[in-house]
Design a protein around this motif. Sequence first.
Motif, PDB file in Angstrom:
ATOM      1  N   PHE A   1      10.577   5.321 -45.095  1.00  0.00           N
ATOM      2  CA  PHE A   1      11.641   5.861 -44.241  1.00  0.00           C
ATOM      3  C   PHE A   1      12.515   6.831 -45.050  1.00  0.00           C
ATOM      4  CE2 PHE A   1      11.884   1.949 -41.180  1.00  0.00           C
ATOM      5  CZ  PHE A   1      10.860   2.473 -40.415  1.00  0.00           C
ATOM      6  N   ALA A   2      12.850   6.435 -46.298  1.00  0.00           N
ATOM      7  CA  ALA A   2      13.735   7.283 -47.109  1.00  0.00           C
ATOM      8  C   ALA A   2      13.071   8.656 -47.329  1.00  0.00           C
ATOM      9  CB  ALA A   2      14.032   6.604 -48.445  1.00  0.00           C
ATOM     10  N   ALA A   3      11.766   8.658 -47.599  1.00  0.00           N
ATOM     11  CA  ALA A   3      11.055   9.926 -47.831  1.00  0.00           C
ATOM     12  C   ALA A   3      11.096  10.801 -46.574  1.00  0.00           C
ATOM     13  CB  ALA A   3       9.616   9.635 -48.246  1.00  0.00           C
ATOM     14  N   ARG A   4      10.888  10.190 -45.416  1.00  0.00           N
ATOM     15  CA  ARG A   4      10.888  10.967 -44.161  1.00  0.00           C
ATOM     16  C   ARG A   4      12.279  11.496 -43.840  1.00  0.00           C
ATOM     17  NH1 ARG A   4       7.130  10.923 -40.622  1.00  0.00           N
ATOM     18  NH2 ARG A   4       5.143  10.197 -41.395  1.00  0.00           N
ATOM     19  N   LEU A   5      13.286  10.673 -44.146  1.00  0.00           N
ATOM     20  CA  LEU A   5      14.673  11.102 -43.873  1.00  0.00           C
ATOM     21  C   LEU A   5      15.019  12.331 -44.716  1.00  0.00           C
ATOM     22  CD1 LEU A   5      16.232   7.536 -43.818  1.00  0.00           C
ATOM     23  CD2 LEU A   5      16.330   9.136 -41.895  1.00  0.00           C
ATOM     24  N   ARG A   6      14.528  12.352 -45.962  1.00  0.00           N
ATOM     25  CA  ARG A   6      14.795  13.520 -46.831  1.00  0.00           C
ATOM     26  C   ARG A   6      14.224  14.785 -46.212  1.00  0.00           C
ATOM     27  NH1 ARG A   6      13.476   9.984 -51.252  1.00  0.00           N
ATOM     28  NH2 ARG A   6      15.489   9.246 -51.985  1.00  0.00           N
ATOM     29  N   GLU A   7      13.054  14.652 -45.595  1.00  0.00           N
ATOM     30  CA  GLU A   7      12.440  15.834 -44.963  1.00  0.00           C
ATOM     31  C   GLU A   7      13.179  16.223 -43.694  1.00  0.00           C
ATOM     32  OE1 GLU A   7       8.287  15.309 -44.053  1.00  0.00           O
ATOM     33  OE2 GLU A   7       7.879  14.809 -46.153  1.00  0.00           O
ATOM     34  N   ALA A   8      13.545  15.216 -42.898  1.00  0.00           N
ATOM     35  CA  ALA A   8      14.142  15.494 -41.582  1.00  0.00           C
ATOM     36  C   ALA A   8      15.596  15.945 -41.683  1.00  0.00           C
ATOM     37  CB  ALA A   8      14.040  14.251 -40.698  1.00  0.00           C
ATOM     38  N   PHE A   9      16.299  15.476 -42.734  1.00  0.00           N
ATOM     39  CA  PHE A   9      17.738  15.793 -42.856  1.00  0.00           C
ATOM     40  C   PHE A   9      18.019  16.335 -44.264  1.00  0.00           C
ATOM     41  CE2 PHE A   9      17.183  12.306 -39.838  1.00  0.00           C
ATOM     42  CZ  PHE A   9      17.821  12.812 -38.715  1.00  0.00           C
ATOM     43  N   PRO A  10      17.520  17.537 -44.559  1.00  0.00           N
ATOM     44  CA  PRO A  10      17.627  18.045 -45.928  1.00  0.00           C
ATOM     45  C   PRO A  10      19.074  18.204 -46.408  1.00  0.00           C
ATOM     46  CG  PRO A  10      16.741  19.717 -44.425  1.00  0.00           C
ATOM     47  CD  PRO A  10      16.802  18.453 -43.654  1.00  0.00           C
ATOM     48  N   ARG A  11      20.001  18.352 -45.484  1.00  0.00           N
ATOM     49  CA  ARG A  11      21.416  18.550 -45.861  1.00  0.00           C
ATOM     50  C   ARG A  11      22.097  17.231 -46.257  1.00  0.00           C
ATOM     51  NH1 ARG A  11      26.174  18.811 -43.663  1.00  0.00           N
ATOM     52  NH2 ARG A  11      25.694  18.158 -41.538  1.00  0.00           N
TER      53      ARG A  11
END
Length: 200
Positions: free
Chosen positions: A85-95
Amino acid sequence: MIRKARRHVREHVHFLGALVSQPRSTGAIAPSSPALAEQMVAGLDLPHADVVVEFGPGTGSITRAIERHARPDATVALLEIHEGFAARLREAFPRFHVFHDSAEHLRQHLQALGKPHADCVVSGLPFAAFPEALQEALLQAAHDGLRPGGRFTTFTYIHARHLPLGRRFYERLRGRFGQVEISPVVWRNLPPAVVYSCSR
Ligand SMILES: C[S@@+](CC[C@H](N)C(=O)[O-])C[C@H]1O[C@@H](n2cnc3c(N)ncnc32)[C@H](O)[C@@H]1O
């Protein structure tokens, strides 16, 4: 519309995968609905918040509501214990700042960001499924991470609310924060839920 539906299905599949591999920490059968996510951020005054924290963002349902309402220059910290989940969140919410860590360690991550306190902490954690010591540690972390007057929100499913574990959690919340406001039932969620809101 089709893209949104595809994303929804994809996220549900990831969520179910996490539920199978880590049932205790995932603690739900589906991500929060947009209606529940909106209720979680209602009353937080996000357009005026400098520092916003989310505990357990999972596939990002509530994170999207934060993104919709927060100022573009706000500092947003996401603490997620599931590596995928953490990896996907980094991609989805780069800011946003994504920390692959337990939310208990909020203070150290705020310090790393140069922020002494948060204006609000939004939690999607399945508190009632946690051992009591972990509930205490997480509530303490949220409380200590907030500025005086800062807001904390979390939700509970209506079927679990009046069971012994759900009642004990509500009492623990009151013990830590004092007054707890309870939202109307959000029926457009699986299962329906209410949001608890507190101030430090
Ligand atoms: C019930 S799911 C909610 C996901 C999302 N917030 C939502 O409402 O759709 C709980 C999430 O909390 C995460 N989690 C569980 N324990 C955690 C902890 N101690 N620190 C940070 N995240 C945690 C899980 O990996 C999962 O993503």
